[in-house]
Design a protein around this motif. Structure first.
Motif, PDB file in Angstrom:
ATOM      1  N   GLY A 165      16.956   0.707  -7.858  1.00 11.31           N
ATOM      2  CA  GLY A 165      16.502   1.700  -8.829  1.00 11.31           C
ATOM      3  C   GLY A 165      15.050   1.516  -9.257  1.00 11.31           C
ATOM      4  N   ARG A 166      14.216   1.117  -8.308  1.00  9.93           N
ATOM      5  CA  ARG A 166      12.800   0.930  -8.615  1.00  9.93           C
ATOM      6  C   ARG A 166      12.035   2.189  -8.223  1.00  9.93           C
ATOM      7  N   ARG A 167      10.917   2.461  -8.937  1.00  8.81           N
ATOM      8  CA  ARG A 167      10.270   3.750  -8.681  1.00  8.81           C
ATOM      9  C   ARG A 167       9.083   3.653  -7.749  1.00  8.81           C
ATOM     10  N   LYS A 168       8.450   2.487  -7.646  1.00 10.16           N
ATOM     11  CA  LYS A 168       7.165   2.438  -6.933  1.00 10.16           C
ATOM     12  C   LYS A 168       7.005   1.165  -6.111  1.00 10.16           C
ATOM     13  N   VAL A 169       6.376   1.297  -4.948  1.00 12.63           N
ATOM     14  CA  VAL A 169       6.000   0.139  -4.144  1.00 12.63           C
ATOM     15  C   VAL A 169       4.483   0.143  -3.978  1.00 12.63           C
ATOM     16  N   THR A 170       3.859  -0.985  -4.263  1.00  6.80           N
ATOM     17  CA  THR A 170       2.412  -1.120  -4.086  1.00  6.80           C
ATOM     18  C   THR A 170       2.125  -1.986  -2.861  1.00  6.80           C
ATOM     19  N   LEU A 171       1.363  -1.429  -1.915  1.00  2.23           N
ATOM     20  CA  LEU A 171       0.951  -2.191  -0.738  1.00  2.23           C
ATOM     21  C   LEU A 171      -0.330  -2.938  -1.103  1.00  2.23           C
ATOM     22  N   VAL A 172      -0.327  -4.268  -0.944  1.00  2.35           N
ATOM     23  CA  VAL A 172      -1.496  -5.070  -1.315  1.00  2.35           C
ATOM     24  C   VAL A 172      -2.153  -5.601  -0.039  1.00  2.35           C
ATOM     25  N   VAL A 200      10.673   7.103  -3.280  1.00  6.70           N
ATOM     26  CA  VAL A 200       9.981   5.961  -3.871  1.00  6.70           C
ATOM     27  C   VAL A 200       8.483   6.237  -3.781  1.00  6.70           C
ATOM     28  N   GLU A 201       7.777   6.120  -4.914  1.00  8.30           N
ATOM     29  CA  GLU A 201       6.322   6.297  -4.923  1.00  8.30           C
ATOM     30  C   GLU A 201       5.658   5.155  -4.192  1.00  8.30           C
ATOM     31  N   CYS A 202       4.474   5.397  -3.690  1.00  8.71           N
ATOM     32  CA  CYS A 202       3.736   4.309  -3.047  1.00  8.71           C
ATOM     33  C   CYS A 202       2.256   4.422  -3.387  1.00  8.71           C
ATOM     34  N   ASN A 203       1.618   3.301  -3.641  1.00  9.21           N
ATOM     35  CA  ASN A 203       0.161   3.271  -3.721  1.00  9.21           C
ATOM     36  C   ASN A 203      -0.307   1.997  -3.039  1.00  9.21           C
ATOM     37  N   ASP A 204      -1.621   1.873  -2.844  1.00  8.69           N
ATOM     38  CA  ASP A 204      -2.101   0.619  -2.279  1.00  8.69           C
ATOM     39  C   ASP A 204      -3.290   0.113  -3.054  1.00  8.69           C
ATOM     40  N   LEU A 205      -3.436  -1.209  -3.058  1.00 10.42           N
ATOM     41  CA  LEU A 205      -4.497  -1.853  -3.829  1.00 10.42           C
ATOM     42  C   LEU A 205      -5.095  -2.982  -3.004  1.00 10.42           C
ATOM     43  N   ILE A 206      -6.407  -3.138  -3.126  1.00  7.99           N
ATOM     44  CA  ILE A 206      -7.071  -4.280  -2.514  1.00  7.99           C
ATOM     45  C   ILE A 206      -6.725  -5.515  -3.360  1.00  7.99           C
ATOM     46  N   VAL A 207      -6.465  -6.626  -2.684  1.00  7.88           N
ATOM     47  CA  VAL A 207      -5.842  -7.779  -3.336  1.00  7.88           C
ATOM     48  C   VAL A 207      -6.605  -8.298  -4.555  1.00  7.88           C
ATOM     49  N   ASP A 208      -7.926  -8.332  -4.495  1.00  5.96           N
ATOM     50  CA  ASP A 208      -8.672  -8.881  -5.644  1.00  5.96           C
ATOM     51  C   ASP A 208      -8.561  -7.967  -6.861  1.00  5.96           C
ATOM     52  N   ASN A 209      -8.628  -6.667  -6.617  1.00  8.95           N
ATOM     53  CA  ASN A 209      -8.429  -5.693  -7.694  1.00  8.95           C
ATOM     54  C   ASN A 209      -7.001  -5.826  -8.251  1.00  8.95           C
ATOM     55  N   CYS A 210      -6.051  -6.040  -7.340  1.00  4.48           N
ATOM     56  CA  CYS A 210      -4.648  -6.201  -7.740  1.00  4.48           C
ATOM     57  C   CYS A 210      -4.484  -7.400  -8.676  1.00  4.48           C
ATOM     58  N   ALA A 211      -5.153  -8.509  -8.354  1.00  4.82           N
ATOM     59  CA  ALA A 211      -5.051  -9.720  -9.176  1.00  4.82           C
ATOM     60  C   ALA A 211      -5.534  -9.441 -10.594  1.00  4.82           C
TER      61      ALA A 211
END
Ligand code: NAI
Ligand code: MG
Length: 337
Positions: A165-172, A200-211
């Motif tokens: 039941g999760r809404r979003k996955v972020t690709l890092v 399921v929603e998806c977005n992506d983030l660059i790892v340093d920004n993610c941190a």
């Protein structure tokens, strides 16, 4: 009654394992335990940190609950954890982190890190290159990302999101610099995400920004999926958002086997003192319950941990309390029963 291999492990391992077994017993769900050796305990008894009997047991049960294992330094011993992941192709390392004690520095954190467990920079392909007569003048390491490897772990993250039941996955990723390896991971990730569009929603983030964003806005995150090294680092960071290693469980998941464990190690500095927090291993046992289809039992265990820490204020030293490992285990068992 599920068959399960039990490896109490080293250092605080046997103490937190006792507390965990007490809690599991209180649930009334029965397990067919096969106790096996691993780590220094196995070196002492059998001269091998990962005896064939232990591997044989996991081949049969396809399920293990494992305490932390001390990897002996030097002596040609292989890393036991890496060996286990490879042996059973445990491609996904799932590490959930949820706020337990409210009013801390970070509130409302509920994040699941899905880390690729077999590829990236952890394949162990490193070498020295001689430069101007200096044999250690240059060091090289090979990172591997395969389409198949990336696809199965990203797909696992999306399936996990759906079933939990999760809404979003972020690709890092770091595809801006590591154009091939991280680029392939991102490309495959987006392809898989498209199949789940609308679910399921998806977005992506660059790892340093993610941190940075994890610290500033942890409540914005849901499920994360990334390559091995980024997942290793970010999952420790995420465990810090919810009170540290004493509360961080993990599951190593493959198609044919799964091994559940605490994220922390054998904590030699506090071993034998009876003061370790067994919550991480107890929460790992709750994940194991989910894994065998006993989600309701897993939920009961998780609620019992929260009730013990928050309502009953029974806490081990790492959480500012005075309870021993055994007292804490008894308190959780009483809440579960
Ligand atoms: P560690 O996780 O054992 O300890 C780091 C710090 O956290 C220590 O101060 C320790 O006292 C504290 N800590 C850890 N677990 C705790 C708990 N349940 N309750 C209260 N405090 C806790 O990491 P370290 O010292 O780097 O590693 C010790 C050994 O563990 C090494 O041999 C390492 O190879 C092994 N290790 C094994 C792992 C596994 O089997 N999955 C994972 C990480 C390390
Ligand atoms: Mg780590």
């Amino acid at each position: 009654m599920p068959d399960v291999t039990l490896i109490p492990g080293d250092g605080i391992g046997p103490e937190i394992t006792d507390a965990t077994l007490r809690v599991l017993e209180a649930t009334g769900l029965e397990w067919n335990w096969d106790r096996q050796l691993g780590g220094m305990a196995a070196v002492d008894a059998a001269g091998d940190p990962l005896p064939e009997a232990t591997l044989e047991s996991i081949r049969r049960t396809r399920l293990a609950l494992k305490g932390p294992l001390t990897t002996p330094v030097g002596g040609g011993f292989r890393s036991i954890n890496v060996a286990l992941r490879k042996e059973f192709e445990l491609f996904a390392n799932v590490r959930p982190a949820k706020t337990i004690v409210p009013g801390g520095r970070f509130d409302g954190v509920d994040i699941v890190m899905v880390r690729e467990n077999l590829e990236g920079l952890y394949i162990g392909q490193e070498q020295w290159v001689e430069v101007n007569g200096d044999p250690h003048g240059r060091a090289e390491s090979v990172a591997v990302v395969t389409r198949t490897g990336a696809e199965r772990v990203v797909r696992y993250a999306f399936e996990y999101a759906l079933t939990h039941g999760r809404r979003k996955v972020t690709l890092v990723h770091k595809a801006n610099i590591l154009k091939n390896t991280s680029g392939l991971f991102l490309e495959v990730g987006r392809e898989v995400a498209a199949e789940y569009a609308g679910r399921v929603e998806c977005n992506d983030l660059i790892v340093d920004n993610c941190a940075m964003q994890l610290v500033m806005y942890p409540e914005r995150f849901d499920v994360l999926v990334t390559t091995n090294l980024f997942g290793d680092i970010l999952s420790d960071q995420i465990s810090g958002l919810v009170g540290g290693l004493g509360l961080a469980p993990g599951g190593n998941i493959g198609r044919h086997a799964a091994i559940f464990e605490a994220v922390h190690g054998s904590a030699p500095d506090i071993a034998g003192q009876g003061i370790a927090n067994p919550s991480a291993l107890i929460l790992a046992a709750a994940m194991m319950c989910d894994h065998v289809g006993e989600d309701a039992v897993g939920d009961r265990i998780r609620r019992a941990i929260v009730a013990t820490i928050v309502a009953d204020k029974v806490r081990t030293r790492d959480l500012g309390g005075t309870a021993t490992t055994e007292e804490f285990g008894r308190a959780v068992a009483a809440r579960v029963a």
